[in-house]
Scaffold this active site. Sequence first.
Site, PDB file in Angstrom:
ATOM      1  N   ASP A   1       0.818  -1.197  -0.229  1.00 35.92           N
ATOM      2  CA  ASP A   1      -0.107  -0.059   0.069  1.00 35.92           C
ATOM      3  C   ASP A   1       0.882   1.360   0.154  1.00 35.92           C
ATOM      4  OD1 ASP A   1      -2.129  -1.604   0.143  1.00 35.92           O
ATOM      5  OD2 ASP A   1      -2.307  -1.266   2.239  1.00 35.92           O
TER       6      ASP A   1
ATOM      7  N   TYR B   1      -3.661 -10.270   4.305  1.00 38.20           N
ATOM      8  CA  TYR B   1      -3.943  -9.131   4.293  1.00 38.20           C
ATOM      9  C   TYR B   1      -3.572  -8.913   5.920  1.00 38.20           C
ATOM     10  CZ  TYR B   1      -6.379  -8.591  -0.163  1.00 38.20           C
ATOM     11  OH  TYR B   1      -6.807  -8.703  -1.502  1.00 38.20           O
TER      12      TYR B   1
ATOM     13  N   TYR C   1       6.514  -8.966   8.249  1.00 42.51           N
ATOM     14  CA  TYR C   1       6.136  -7.829   8.354  1.00 42.51           C
ATOM     15  C   TYR C   1       6.293  -7.274   9.934  1.00 42.51           C
ATOM     16  CZ  TYR C   1       3.001  -8.818   4.359  1.00 42.51           C
ATOM     17  OH  TYR C   1       2.689  -9.219   3.109  1.00 42.51           O
TER      18      TYR C   1
END
Length: 333
Positions: A158, A296, A224
């Site tokens: 993103d 996600y 992440y």
Amino acid sequence: MFETLSETKFSTMQFGIHLPKELVQEEDRVRSKYGSQGSYPLKGALVEAIHHRISKINKEVEFVKERPDVMVLVDGLTLRVDVDVRPIFLYGRYRKLSREIPQTRWPCRACRGRAGGCESCKGTGLQYPDSVQDLIGEPIRKELGAEDTSFHGMGREDIDVRCLGSGRPFVLEVKRPLVREYQLDHLVRLVNENGSGKVELDDLIWTSKKKVNEVKQSRSEKTYTIRFSVDDLGDEEEAKQAILSLSGKVISQETPKRVSHRRAAKTRKRRVSSVNKVSVEGNEIEMTLRCEAGTYIKELVHSDEGRTSPSVKSVMGSECHVIWLDVEEIHTD
Ligand SMILES: [Zn+2]
């Protein structure tokens, strides 16, 4: 033809000749009538004749049957000649250090990126002045005298997500370059100067069109780090244990609300390979986790109103609000 190519550096050339159907049929007819099956076909003979003529003008050109620098199409009926300077392809991995730039060029919403732009995009035609594509592609395009670039990333993050570690693999397609051979470490330096503080590369290598599909179809696990705030933390140790319990779990994710306008609605099963680190600071939590491709992550934390289950929210029993997200590593093999 050589006029069109006067400023273009190239070493290989391929010819394609289009002959009208009647001519090919006539050739077959004559051939079978006179029993001359072994004789040289019209197309091949024409190409050979052209090669011969060109060699007299330019001795350096090498004629090839695949992957030429320059593709020339000749229409055997109209004698129209189309000269196509083939693109070159560069492979690299980028780090995105900013939370304000999209991966690819993003046309202005108001004018849809029309030439000359509009008031709201200050004439640029772009919604965001910078993109990873242009921060990397523009200095290269200018240096190689090319017309434009296409950017093919191995997925994308993103706009507000950084991509760190060894970076995200990509292929840059450079269209109609005047120069096809160049010192790549010099291009890397130009990109890093141009992208300073926003985008950086370690190196670039030459590649071919084949690599585009390879990069686009590759699916890698990623690590992440995500930071979020919690409405009701409760006991700190219990909170940590609850989050760590997601390690190794298969979660179910419906298409997130925020992308539902462009992605088909479906439910995916994704594996949280591991939760490696959870730290608590006031009512804020930072966690590092490794997940299957296509997970996600923001939704895994805030649950997207229950569309992702289980989630950090569901195991903690409290609302969670994402503060920021970083891709720490893309685990290609
Ligand atoms: Zn505009």
